[in-house]
Write an enzyme that holds these catalytic residues in place. Structure first.
Site, PDB file in Angstrom:
ATOM      1  N   TYR A  79       0.852  -1.192   0.000  1.00  0.00           N
ATOM      2  CA  TYR A  79       0.000   0.000   0.000  1.00  0.00           C
ATOM      3  C   TYR A  79       0.882   1.233   0.000  1.00  0.00           C
ATOM      4  CZ  TYR A  79      -5.028   0.154   0.005  1.00  0.00           C
ATOM      5  OH  TYR A  79      -6.331   0.196  -0.403  1.00  0.00           O
ATOM      6  N   GLU A  81      -0.486   4.824  -0.507  1.00  0.00           N
ATOM      7  CA  GLU A  81      -1.255   6.062  -0.726  1.00  0.00           C
ATOM      8  C   GLU A  81      -0.379   7.274  -0.472  1.00  0.00           C
ATOM      9  OE1 GLU A  81      -4.750   6.256   1.637  1.00  0.00           O
ATOM     10  OE2 GLU A  81      -5.716   4.616   0.582  1.00  0.00           O
ATOM     11  N   ASP A 256      -6.747  15.170 -23.727  1.00  0.00           N
ATOM     12  CA  ASP A 256      -6.741  13.735 -23.459  1.00  0.00           C
ATOM     13  C   ASP A 256      -6.138  13.058 -24.692  1.00  0.00           C
ATOM     14  OD1 ASP A 256      -7.310  11.071 -23.191  1.00  0.00           O
ATOM     15  OD2 ASP A 256      -9.434  11.323 -22.712  1.00  0.00           O
ATOM     16  N   THR A 285      -3.849   7.334 -21.590  1.00  0.00           N
ATOM     17  CA  THR A 285      -3.728   5.943 -21.165  1.00  0.00           C
ATOM     18  C   THR A 285      -2.318   5.512 -21.546  1.00  0.00           C
ATOM     19  OG1 THR A 285      -4.562   5.190 -23.300  1.00  0.00           O
ATOM     20  CG2 THR A 285      -6.161   5.325 -21.522  1.00  0.00           C
ATOM     21  N   LYS A 288      -2.649   2.044 -25.132  1.00  0.00           N
ATOM     22  CA  LYS A 288      -3.132   2.045 -26.523  1.00  0.00           C
ATOM     23  C   LYS A 288      -1.908   2.185 -27.445  1.00  0.00           C
ATOM     24  CE  LYS A 288      -7.271   4.541 -25.008  1.00  0.00           C
ATOM     25  NZ  LYS A 288      -8.296   3.603 -24.599  1.00  0.00           N
ATOM     26  N   ARG A 294      -1.931  -1.597 -18.965  1.00  0.00           N
ATOM     27  CA  ARG A 294      -3.186  -0.853 -18.805  1.00  0.00           C
ATOM     28  C   ARG A 294      -2.980   0.172 -17.697  1.00  0.00           C
ATOM     29  NH1 ARG A 294      -6.477  -3.211 -21.885  1.00  0.00           N
ATOM     30  NH2 ARG A 294      -7.912  -1.524 -21.492  1.00  0.00           N
TER      31      ARG A 294
HETATM   32  N1  PLP Z   1      -9.834   8.765 -22.997  1.00  0.00           N
HETATM   33  C1  PLP Z   1      -9.953   8.383 -24.274  1.00  0.00           C
HETATM   34  C2  PLP Z   1      -9.780   9.409 -25.355  1.00  0.00           C
HETATM   35  C3  PLP Z   1     -10.238   7.062 -24.593  1.00  0.00           C
HETATM   36  O1  PLP Z   1     -10.392   6.689 -25.871  1.00  0.00           O
HETATM   37  C4  PLP Z   1     -10.406   6.122 -23.533  1.00  0.00           C
HETATM   38  C5  PLP Z   1     -10.712   4.707 -23.758  1.00  0.00           C
HETATM   39  O2  PLP Z   1     -11.104   4.206 -24.710  1.00  0.00           O
HETATM   40  C6  PLP Z   1     -10.282   6.581 -22.227  1.00  0.00           C
HETATM   41  C7  PLP Z   1      -9.995   7.895 -21.987  1.00  0.00           C
HETATM   42  C8  PLP Z   1     -10.513   5.659 -21.078  1.00  0.00           C
HETATM   43  O3  PLP Z   1      -9.454   4.823 -20.827  1.00  0.00           O
HETATM   44  P1  PLP Z   1      -9.583   3.645 -19.775  1.00  0.00           P
HETATM   45  O4  PLP Z   1     -10.402   2.592 -20.392  1.00  0.00           O
HETATM   46  O5  PLP Z   1      -8.173   3.227 -19.508  1.00  0.00           O
HETATM   47  O6  PLP Z   1     -10.219   4.230 -18.545  1.00  0.00           O
END
Ligand code: PLP
Length: 487
Positions: A79, A81, A256, A285, A288, A294
Site C-alpha cells: 500500500y 497512498e 486527453d 492511457t 493504446k 493498462r
Molecule cells: N480517454 C480516451 C480518449 C479514450 O479513448 C479512452 C478509452 O477508450 C479513455 C480515456 C478511457 O481509458 P480507460 O479505459 O483506460 O479508462
C-alpha cells in the site's frame, strides 16, 4: 516484414530473449495451474486467440514481454497512498523508486515539467485532471480570499458556498458522435454531471474539426475547461490553435491524448500537433498506441502539478505499484529510437489502409486519415455498424462499431466501423499487408446483406467467412505475435 523489435526482442535482442521469456511464462503458468487451473487455461487460450485474430481495434496493442512480466510481482502487495516521499504508509522506499522512475521517463519522453504515474486508467487520469483544475482554479483562490489554508478551516456557510461554486463550472469537449470520449462531457457520464457541459463537433461537409465554430462556442459558453482529444477522430489536431482559443476565453486547456500518445512519444506529432507544450494538463492511457500496461498518466504545468500530485487519495485509490513499474519499463522502451520507427509505421499503415478502402470505393469519415484511426462509413454497403462488426468478426476480423457524425443509426447500432493500426503494426504488418486487410474487409462487407428490416441481423454469402479467415491466417502467420515465445 519482421516483427517489431521493440515488442519482441527488447531489452536483449535475439532468440535467447524469447527463450528466457518463454521459460518465465511457463514457470508462472505452472504455479498458477497448481492453484486454479481454469485461470492458467484462460491465460494460455488468450495468447492463442490474440495470435490468431486480425486485431484492428484502435485502442488495443501488444505490450512487450518485459512490460507484461513486470506486472507479476510482489510490488502489488504494498500500500502506498500519497505521493513520492510523502506516503500515508511506512516502508514505501521501493515504491518511491518505482514511481520516480516512471515519472522521470514520462517527463523526458513527453518533455513535460511534471508527470503523475498513478492513475489506474484513462478515465481515472481524466478525473484527476478535472479535480486538479477545479482545485487550482476555483478552490485555491476562494481559500485565499477567505484567508483559509484548508477547506476544513471554512465555516459551514463558506464551505457550502465553495461547494456550489465547484459544482457550477463549465466544460466544453468534443461530442461523442464527432469522436470525443464519454469523459469529455457526455451527459450520462460523470463528467456531464460534474460540469455544465457543451460539445463542439466537426464540419458537416468535411468531417473536420471546425476551429472557428469551436472558438465561437467557447466565446459564447465561457467554459472553465476546454477538452481536446478524441477516441474516434481520424485526423490530427492543432493544439496551438486550441490553446489560443482557451487563452482568449480564460479556459484551462486539457488534452486527453489517450489514443495518440504513441504518436506523440514517437515524434510523429510534433510542433502544433504535440499537445504537451500547449495544454495546461495532458492526460493519457498507457496501453493504446503507447504500448504499455493498462493504466493512465497525467502531465501538467508547474501551476497544476501540486493539485495533480494529490490525486491519491483525493480521487484515486492506492497506487498499483506493479503497474507503475510496468509503465516505467514501457516508457523506457518508448524512449528508444525503434519506437519512433514504430510510431511512423503506425501512421503510414493507417494511410495505406485508408487508401485501400478508398480505391475500392468505400466512404471514409473525413475522406482519409493522418493518425492511427480509419473510420469507415458502412451505410454505403447498406449496413449498420452492428451488422458490419458481426460479419467481420465471423470472418476473423476484430473491429468495433462506432458512431459517425450525425449518425442515422444512433449510438447503439451506429453507421461506422473504427479501425486502428497500432496492434498489427506491432506484429510487423506493413503497407501492403494493410492494403490486403482493406481488400478482405471490403470482400466481407460487399458479401453481407441486412436481414429484413433488422439493424442487427445479417446474412453473409456462403464461403465468405472461410475465404477471409484463410487469407487473414496467411497474414498473421507471416507476422507472428511474440515470435519464439512458447508456453
Ligand atoms: N480517454 C480516451 C480518449 C479514450 O479513448 C479512452 C478509452 O477508450 C479513455 C480515456 C478511457 O481509458 P480507460 O479505459 O483506460 O479508462
Amino acid at each position: 516484414m519482421a516483427a517489431d523489435p521493440v515488442t519482441t526482442t527488447a531489452p536483449a535482442p535475439g532468440a535467447e530473449y524469447a527463450d528466457t521469456a518463454s521459460a518465465a511464462y511457463r514457470a508462472a503458468l505452472q504455479v498458477i495451474e497448481s492453484v486454479e487451473p481454469r485461470i492458467a487455461a484462460a491465460t494460455r487460450k488468450e495468447l492463442a486467440d490474440q495470435r490468431d485474430s486480425l486485431k484492428l481495434i484502435a485502442s488495443e496493442n501488444y505490450a512487450s514481454p518485459a512490460t507484461l512480466l513486470t506486472m507479476g510481482t510482489w510490488l502489488s502487495d504494498k500500500y502506498a497512498e500519497g505521493t513520492i516521499g510523502h506516503r500515508f504508509y511506512a516502508g514505501c522506499q521501493n515504491v518511491d523508486t518505482v514511481e520516480s522512475v516512471a515519472a522521470e521517463h514520462a517527463r523526458e519522453l513527453f518533455g513535460s515539467p511534471y508527470a503523475y504515474a498513478q492513475p489506474h486508467s484513462g478515465i481515472d487520469a481524466n478525473l484527476v485532471a478535472f479535480w486538479a483544475i477545479l482545485a487550482t482554479r476555483i478552490e485555491a483562490p476562494e481559500l485565499a480570499a477567505q484567508g483559509a489554508k484548508h477547506v476544513n478551516d471554512l465555516s459551514e456557510a463558506d464551505w457550502e458556498k465553495l461547494r456550489n461554486k465547484l459544482g457550477n463550472q463549465r466544460l466544453l469537449g468534443m461530442s461523442l458522435d464527432a469522436g470525443g470520449h464519454l469523459t469529455h462531457g457526455f451527459r450520462p457520464n460523470i463528467s456531464g454531471k460534474m460540469f455544465h457541459q457543451r460539445s463542439y463537433g466537426t464540419d458537416p461537409e468535411t468531417g473536420l474539426l471546425d476551429y472557428d465554430a469551436l472558438a465561437a462556442a467557447a466565446r459564447e459558453f465561457k467554459p472553465l475547461i476546454i477538452v481536446g482529444g478524441y477516441s474516434a477522430y481520424p485526423r490530427r489536431i492543432n493544439f496551438a490553435k486550441m490553446r489560443e482559443i482557451a487563452d482568449e476565453v480564460g479556459a484551462t486547456l486539457m488534452v486527453d491524448m489517450a489514443h495518440f500518445a504513441g504518436l506523440v512519444a514517437g515524434k510523429v506529432f510534433t510542433g502544433d500537433e504535440d499537445p504537451v507544450p500547449h495544454a495546461h494538463v495532458t492526460t493519457t492511457t498507457t496501453h493504446k498506441s503507447l504500448r504499455g500496461p493498462r493504466g493512465g498518466l497525467v502531465l501538467a504545468t508547474e501551476e497544476y502539478a501540486p493539485a495533480v500530485d494529490k490525486g491519491c487519495p483525493m480521487v484515486l485509490g492506492g497506487p498499483l505499484s506493479h503497474v507503475m513499474a510496468a509503465k516505467a519499463v514501457a516508457l523506457a522502451e518508448a524512449r528508444q529510437p525503434a519506437f519512433q520507427t514504430y510510431a511512423q509505421r503506425v501512421a503510414d499503415n493507417a494511410k495505406a489502409l485508408a487508401d485501400g478502402f478508398l480505391k475500392r470505393g468505400a466512404r471514409l469519415v473525413t475522406g482519409g486519415t493522418d493518425n492511427h484511426i480509419v473510420l469507415l462509413d458502412v451505410t454505403s454497403f447498406g449496413l449498420t455498424g452492428r451488422q458490419a462488426e458481426s460479419a467481420l468478426l465471423d470472418s476473423g476480423v476484430v473491429t468495433n462499431r462506432n458512431s459517425i457524425p450525425a449518425d442515422p443509426n444512433g449510438a447503439w447500432y451506429t453507421s461506422g466501423i473504427r479501425f486502428g493500426t497500432p496492434a498489427l503494426t506491432t506484429r510487423g504488418f506493413g503497407a501492403a499487408d494493410f492494403d490486403r486487410v482493406a481488400e478482405l474487409v471490403v470482400d466481407v462487407l460487399t458479401n453481407t446483406s441486412p436481414e429484413g428490416t433488422s439493424k442487427a441481423k445479417y446474412k453473409l454469402a456462403d464461403g465468405t467467412a472461410q475465404r477471409v479467415h484463410a487469407a487473414a491466417a496467411e497474414l498473421l502467420e507471416a507476422n507472428p505475435l511474440y515470435p519464439g515465445l512458447t508456453l
